[in-house]
Design an enzyme around this catalytic site. Structure first.
Site, PDB file in Angstrom:
ATOM      1  CD  GLU A 207      -2.490   4.976  -1.805  1.00 32.28           C
ATOM      2  OE1 GLU A 207      -1.639   4.279  -2.414  1.00 32.28           O
ATOM      3  OE2 GLU A 207      -3.218   4.739  -0.629  1.00 32.28           O
ATOM      4  CG  ASN A 228       4.466   3.179  -8.480  1.00 32.26           C
ATOM      5  OD1 ASN A 228       5.528   2.366  -8.152  1.00 32.26           O
ATOM      6  ND2 ASN A 228       4.994   4.307  -9.260  1.00 32.26           N
ATOM      7  CG  HIS A 431      -3.654  -3.084  10.270  1.00 32.75           C
ATOM      8  ND1 HIS A 431      -3.352  -4.207   9.350  1.00 32.75           N
ATOM      9  CD2 HIS A 431      -3.843  -1.978   9.532  1.00 32.75           C
ATOM     10  CE1 HIS A 431      -3.323  -3.827   8.289  1.00 32.75           C
ATOM     11  NE2 HIS A 431      -3.656  -2.456   8.112  1.00 32.75           N
ATOM     12  CG  HIS A 432      -9.716  -4.500  11.699  1.00 32.28           C
ATOM     13  ND1 HIS A 432     -10.900  -3.773  12.490  1.00 32.28           N
ATOM     14  CD2 HIS A 432      -9.143  -5.305  12.490  1.00 32.28           C
ATOM     15  CE1 HIS A 432     -10.962  -4.442  13.565  1.00 32.28           C
ATOM     16  NE2 HIS A 432     -10.088  -5.214  13.753  1.00 32.28           N
ATOM     17  CD  GLU A 433      -5.772  -4.249   3.655  1.00 32.26           C
ATOM     18  OE1 GLU A 433      -6.955  -4.172   2.901  1.00 32.26           O
ATOM     19  OE2 GLU A 433      -5.002  -3.101   3.738  1.00 32.26           O
ATOM     20  CG  HIS A 501      -4.266   4.002   5.809  1.00 31.43           C
ATOM     21  ND1 HIS A 501      -2.916   3.980   5.147  1.00 31.43           N
ATOM     22  CD2 HIS A 501      -4.530   4.471   6.969  1.00 31.43           C
ATOM     23  CE1 HIS A 501      -2.491   4.868   6.354  1.00 31.43           C
ATOM     24  NE2 HIS A 501      -3.373   5.203   7.398  1.00 31.43           N
ATOM     25  CD  GLU A 502      -5.180   1.347   1.240  1.00 30.98           C
ATOM     26  OE1 GLU A 502      -4.013   1.764   1.168  1.00 30.98           O
ATOM     27  OE2 GLU A 502      -5.888   0.974   2.207  1.00 30.98           O
ATOM     28  CD  GLU A 520      -2.610   5.449   2.349  1.00 31.52           C
ATOM     29  OE1 GLU A 520      -1.556   5.180   2.489  1.00 31.52           O
ATOM     30  OE2 GLU A 520      -3.607   4.926   2.223  1.00 31.52           O
ATOM     31  CD  GLU A 526       2.071   4.383   1.941  1.00 33.77           C
ATOM     32  OE1 GLU A 526       0.998   4.234   1.582  1.00 33.77           O
ATOM     33  OE2 GLU A 526       2.514   5.069   2.925  1.00 33.77           O
TER      34      GLU A 526
END
Length: 720
Positions: A207, A228, A431-433, A501-502, A520, A526
């Site tokens: 990112e 960031n 969604h699974h963080e 993501h990540e 992602e 974002e």
């Protein structure tokens, strides 16, 4: 003598050319230099074991690219790539360093070579194009050490008209069993100080904003300590892939890898003096790079070659270098547009956790989104913050066991939300963080996916924010590569598609596992809402289209209508026009495309009609024009219909262009609806100024258009 000269470096060749050109002009000079000639002959003829130089060349199917494999006089394997009469990649060598055993990469001899032609056409279950041609000429070279160990390695090259893929294969053998690779030394030897679009070789995150510089000016270490980013580690001057370059002769090159399986992700070390990339694998806590045993193969090392920047986007080299589809049935997933309880958290309108007192993932709020999605041809809804654990995961070093992937907060009725969505033809996206605690996730994975399967939920967005636990493992190392694969395979078992993501980088595995729908792996939307450096500049996505997007689908989350983020974010904004945001639905590819803004920002907005209508799965895609970092124009035909959609975006510069509709079917008339920047539109001064007009078009139509600074145009093209 001639075969010996072929193994010389560019500098040695230059010396010899100058030397012998002088010889022809002066006989006296020749006599004076005879001792030097004798010295050169004696040095070249006294190489170890006096091995002859061996080489073999093969052409791409059309003959536009030529690959030469060789062993030099040291028995070192190397390659050279030409386009026409121009060298694209100069002499590059391949070797491996191991723990506790001698390296492999010299003293080799050719045992066997095999040349084959392969040509097939296969169908994507979803994608940018329905049909994909896989046409290449393959060169297989079996090598054996001449020393006592006699170890074996094979090199396999696949040469396409649009580039090269090659990998090293280690067959099962008595003298090489379990191995620990400390370094893979694969070289990509450039022919000049090319213009380069790059992000640093971060072992934990992709990112970063892209830089544009000469190759010799790459300074990845300058990206350290980015405030960031939740995680970052840049151990040396290297870049992540895909990395894209442009030569002075206007040849475009992009370096990446394909079929990353049970191996570490590859960054590319930058040798600014020799103008060379060299592979640098992401390491483990003990300093090793890969732990494996024979037989095994490396991922494909790839270079795409194009005369036109847009050809890089149209290339299917990366997916073609992966294995065919392993799923017998994938009818349970459908490409879709989706909305989400997500952007309002980034705006601080609501929160992921309950304790903050403004929880976003409530049953009532979710039903509001379901209603709007149902009324506007949007088939999915992502809900973040639905499950327990969000109060205590930020800035906690030990995050094992914090998140529960089956237990909702008391104000979120999961079963009711699913029932209500099905009633309205809107599918829930889970969604699974994981909070970068993959062992906790794996412990709950089967239970969580069984719950999804029982509720008829077929897609999940996963997240891995933070430093990986256990400490020292990296997001892009072999340990995590294997974790991401286990998640994908568990998804197959329970009919769950993964939007990661990540993530680890995309390397074309979507061909083998079509449930790898998107990811992602870039600096996303974002950052515009909260980044301290002002968010993504207008040039960001005109670069991304020719770099990150070459790897595979991107979940960028377009469609922000409230460009200035009023009244939520005084110091942030989206740095594009509204027309640019609409064009992203065509330009930035994903089989899941988010309408990312709040419901209230879409209501009573005429421009939202484009999002209602735009396709998400494509019969064919055409890159009409573009230049890296400046602009790009893409047209795509919706799969199963005769509808076309076109998107064009530009950087901070205003741009005038002519769009040809020659891609349309001959003899048909179409109605085009144009969503264009107004005359006074500007990404900062007047970002929401948009003009909507209609025009009859056909295959012969050429249309002049103007893009505002940071602007764009989106066009729906419907048969009459």
């Amino acid at each position: 003598m001639i075969f010996l000269f072929k193994a010389l470096s560019r500098i040695e060749w230059l010396f010899i050319r100058i030397f012998f050109s002088n010889l022809t002009s002066n006989l006296v000079s020749i006599m004076n230099r005879l001792p030097i000639i004798v010295f050169l002959i004696s040095v070249l003829s006294c190489q170890p074991e006096n091995k002859p130089y061996q080489s073999i060349s093969t052409l791409s199917p059309s003959g536009n690219l030529e690959l030469t494999f060789f062993l030099n006089s040291f028995g070192e394997p190397g390659y050279l790539l030409k386009k026409g009469n121009s060298v694209v990649l100069d002499t590059g060598y391949i070797s491996f360093d191991f723990k506790d055993i001698s390296p492999i990469g010299s003293g080799l001899s050719i045992v066997e070579t095999i040349e084959e032609t392969f040509d097939e056409t296969w169908e994507m279950p979803w994608g940018e194009d329905r049909e994909v041609r896989n046409h290449n000429n393959e060169l297989f070279v079996a090598l054996k050490e001449t020393g006592e160990l006699g170890r074996l390695i094979n090199l396999r090259f696949k040469l396409y008209d649009d580039g090269l893929g090659f990998r090293t294969e280690f067959p099962e053998q008595g003298n090489l069993g379990e191995v620990v690779i400390m370094d893979e030394n694969t070289q990509f030897n450039l022919t000049g100080d090319h213009k380069t679009w790059w992000i640093p070789g971060d072992w934990d995150i992709y990112e970063h904003l892209y830089s544009t510089s000469k190759f010799s000016e790459i300074d990845a270490k300058g990206y350290e300590n980015d405030e960031n980013l939740a995680q970052t580690y840049i151990p040396e001057n290297a870049v992540n892939t895909p990395v894209t370059l442009k030569t002075e002769d206007r040849i475009y090159l992009s370096f990446h890898e394909a079929n990353l399986t049970d191996y570490s992700g590859m960054t590319l070390k930058v040798n600014t003096e020799k103008l060379m990339f060299e592979s640098e694998l992401v390491g483990a806590p003990d300093g090793s790079k890969v732990k494996t045993k024979t037989p095994f193969v490396t991922p494909w090392r790839t270079v795409q070659v194009a005369d036109r920047a847009g050809d890089l986007i149209e290339s299917k080299l990366i997916v073609n270098l992966n294995e065919p589809n392993k799923l017998d049935d994938f009818s349970w997933f459908k490409p879709m547009k989706y909305m989400g309880i997500w952007w309002e958290m980034h705006l601080d309108k609501s929160s992921w956790d309950v304790a903050a007192g403004k929880h976003g993932a409530t049953t009532e709020n979710t039903k509001k989104y379901v209603d709007f999605a149902s009324e506007n041809n949007i088939g999915g809804l992502l809900v973040e913050g639905w499950n327990t654990g969000w109060e205590s995961w930020i800035d906690v070093e030990d995050r094992e066991g914090i998140f529960d992937f089956v237990t909702p907060y008391p104000d979120y009725d999961l079963e009711e939300v699913v029932r209500y969505g099905k009633e309205k033809d809107v599918d829930l996206i889970m969604h699974h963080e994981t909070s970068a605690a993959p062992r906790t996730y794996e412990q709950q994975l089967d239970t969580a996916y069984r719950l999804m399967e029982s509720l008829g939920i077929h897609a999940v967005k996963t997240g891995y924010v933070g430093q990986i636990i256990p400490k020292g493992e990296r997001h892009h190392g072999q340990w995590m590569v294997n974790h991401y694969r286990r998640v994908l395979e568990k998804g197959v078992e329970h009919k769950v598609a993964i939007n990661a993501h990540e993530p680890i980088k995309a390397t074309g595995l979507r061909r083998t596992y079509p449930n790898a729908i998107s990811r992602e792996g870039l600096r996303g939307q974002e950052f515009n809402a909260w980044a301290k450096d002002g968010g993504n500049p207008p040039e960001h996505l005109p670069i991304v289209a020719f770099t990150r997007m070459l790897a595979g689908p991107i979940d960028f989350t377009p469609g922000i209508f409230n460009i200035k983020l009023d009244p939520y974010k005084e110091n942030n904004q989206v740095n594009t026009t509204l027309a640019h945001q609409l064009a992203l639905y065509v330009v930035i590819y994903s089989p899941v495309q988010m309408a990312a803004d709040l419901v209230e920002h879409y209501e009573n907005q005429p421009a939202f009609e484009f999002i209602r209508n735009v396709g998400v799965d494509w019969e064919q895609s055409k890159v009409l024009d573009g230049e890296i970092g400046d602009f790009v124009v893409i047209a795509r035909q919706e799969r199963g219909t005769d509808k076309w959609f076109l998107g064009a975006i530009t950087d901070e510069e205003a741009r005038e262009m002519e769009i040809s509709f020659s891609f349309l079917e001959s003899g048909k008339e179409y109605n085009a609806v144009l969503y264009a920047d107004e005359e006074n539109a500007h990404w900062d001064e007047n970002p929401q100024e948009i003009r909507i007009t209609e025009k009859a078009v056909n295959q012969k139509t050429t249309l002049p258009v103007k893009l505002a600074p940071g602007g764009g145009i989106a066009i729906s093209i419907i048969p009459r």
